[in-house]
Design an enzyme around this catalytic site. Structure first.
Site, PDB file in Angstrom:
ATOM      1  N   GLY A   9       0.821  -1.218   0.000  1.00 51.37           N
ATOM      2  CA  GLY A   9       0.000   0.000   0.000  1.00 51.37           C
ATOM      3  C   GLY A   9       0.850   1.261   0.000  1.00 51.37           C
ATOM      4  CB  ALA A  12      -2.635   6.372  -1.160  1.00 52.87           C
ATOM      5  NE  ARG A  34      -6.031  -2.257  -4.665  1.00 56.89           N
ATOM      6  CZ  ARG A  34      -7.194  -1.932  -4.106  1.00 56.89           C
ATOM      7  NH1 ARG A  34      -8.243  -2.713  -4.291  1.00 56.89           N
ATOM      8  NH2 ARG A  34      -7.309  -0.837  -3.390  1.00 56.89           N
ATOM      9  CG  ASP A  60      -6.127  -7.160  -4.776  1.00 60.42           C
ATOM     10  OD1 ASP A  60      -6.061  -7.368  -3.539  1.00 60.42           O
ATOM     11  OD2 ASP A  60      -7.158  -6.745  -5.341  1.00 60.42           O
ATOM     12  CB  VAL A  61      -2.623  -7.627  -0.102  1.00 61.72           C
ATOM     13  CG1 VAL A  61      -1.429  -6.693  -0.206  1.00 61.72           C
ATOM     14  CG2 VAL A  61      -3.876  -6.874   0.342  1.00 61.72           C
ATOM     15  CE1 TYR A 153      -9.959  -0.424   8.884  1.00 58.85           C
ATOM     16  CE2 TYR A 153     -10.531   0.845  10.838  1.00 58.85           C
ATOM     17  CZ  TYR A 153      -9.611   0.479   9.866  1.00 58.85           C
ATOM     18  OH  TYR A 153      -8.329   1.008   9.893  1.00 58.85           O
ATOM     19  N   GLY A 184      -4.541   6.704  15.509  1.00 57.81           N
ATOM     20  CA  GLY A 184      -5.902   7.237  15.508  1.00 57.81           C
ATOM     21  C   GLY A 184      -6.137   7.893  14.152  1.00 57.81           C
ATOM     22  CD  GLU A 189      -5.532   8.608  -2.031  1.00 55.87           C
ATOM     23  OE1 GLU A 189      -5.910   7.487  -2.448  1.00 55.87           O
ATOM     24  OE2 GLU A 189      -4.643   9.261  -2.591  1.00 55.87           O
TER      25      GLU A 189
END
Ligand code: NDP
Ligand code: 8X3
Length: 253
Positions: A9, A12, A34, A60-61, A153, A184, A189
């Site tokens: 990742g 971003a 990606r 893509d993981v 999440y 936190g 994005e």
């Protein structure tokens, strides 16, 4: 000797800021994600600015075969991964669990839990072989608390916490360090992705207080990975000063 970090990742937010900071410090970088155009652009920028070695791997993981193929394509030199930063991750949706979207659940579980496991599984043998390495997982305050409408999440980040502890235990005989860095609210994005590109809704998450910036987390990661061998930072929780926990923020305006 030059060291190498592999960042998932890196296109971003926290991953990108971490790539920039390690490049500034002369590390070699394996950047993954990606979005190929972003990987190419970042590589060009870092090579030009810091004259570092950069390798990009697009995958893509969530795709274990793609992960295995990418990692097994590494040349002898690039296989010496000193730090694996398991950063790729996301939230999708924000609703009571009984109203949750099952597709969103799958994406979060597949990325944040299974993807992290796939990449770790591909990299661990390389570290075990060298009896050296450091795995840093990006957890979250959401891995320590559960907030309203954050159900799945938060659960994925609780899983990251469990996996981090398990990795530390099982990799102990192999002298591989394992740490978690748990932020936190960070202005990246992340919320735009969570709200499917709704920029106004995403911006509202960070309004009225100073959120963390991606570079704040990059600096923490760098600190964690630059301690002497006998020191391991197990778990680092970093919050904006204006955020006491997942639900209590001091918003002013
Ligand atoms: P961003 O959305 O800015 O960056 C997320 C990165 O993850 C992107 O580079 C994206 O790359 C990558 N990614 C997402 N899904 C996949 C996938 N399936 N395969 C490969 N790469 C993927 O968010 P952040 O920088 O904020 O998020 C980074 C990590 O920090 C996440 O694990 C997140 O949960 C965690 N975190 C974030 C906080 C915040 O408030 N922002 C707070 C606490 C933790 P691409 O789309 O190109 O694949
Ligand atoms: C991201 C932080 O509190 O928005 O992990 O879930 S939070």
């Amino acid at each position: 000797m030059k060291k190498t970090i592999l960042i998932t990742g890196a296109t971003a937010g926290i991953g990108r800021a971490t790539a920039e900071l390690y490049a500034k410090n002369g590390w070699s970088l394996i950047l993954t994600g990606r979005r190929l155009n972003r990987l190419d652009e970042l590589k060009e920028t870092l090579v030009k600015e810091f004259s570092v070695d950069v390798l990009t791997l697009q995958f893509d993981v969530r795709d274990n075969d793609a992960v295995k193929t990418a990692i097994s394509s590494l040349s002898e030199d690039w296989r010496k991964v000193d730090v694996l930063l398991n950063n790729a991750g996301l939230a999708k949706g924000f609703s009571d669990i009984q109203d949750g979207n099952v597709d969103d659940w799958e994406v979060m579980i597949d990325t944040n839990i299974k993807g992290l496991l796939y990449v770790s599984k591909a990299i661990m043998p390389l570290m075990i072989e060298r009896k050296s390495g450091h795995i840093v997982n990006i957890g979250s305050i959401a891995g320590k608390e559960v907030y309203a409408k954050g159900n799945v999440y938060c659960s994925t980040k609780h899983a990251v916490e469990g996996i981090t502890k398990a990795l530390r235990l099982d990799l102990l005989p192999h002298k591989i360090k394992v740490s978690a860095v748990c932020p936190g609210a960070v202005d990246t994005e992340f919320s735009t992705v969570r709200f499917d590109g709704d920029k106004k809704r995403a911006d509202d998450v960070y309004n009225g207080y100073q959120p963390l910036l991606a570079n704040d987390i990059a600096e923490a990661i760098f600190f964690v990975t630059s301690r002497p061998f006998h020191v391991n930072i197990n778990d680092l929780l970093i919050m904006p000063t204006a955020q006491a926990n997942t639900s209590n923020l001091l918003r002013e305006e």
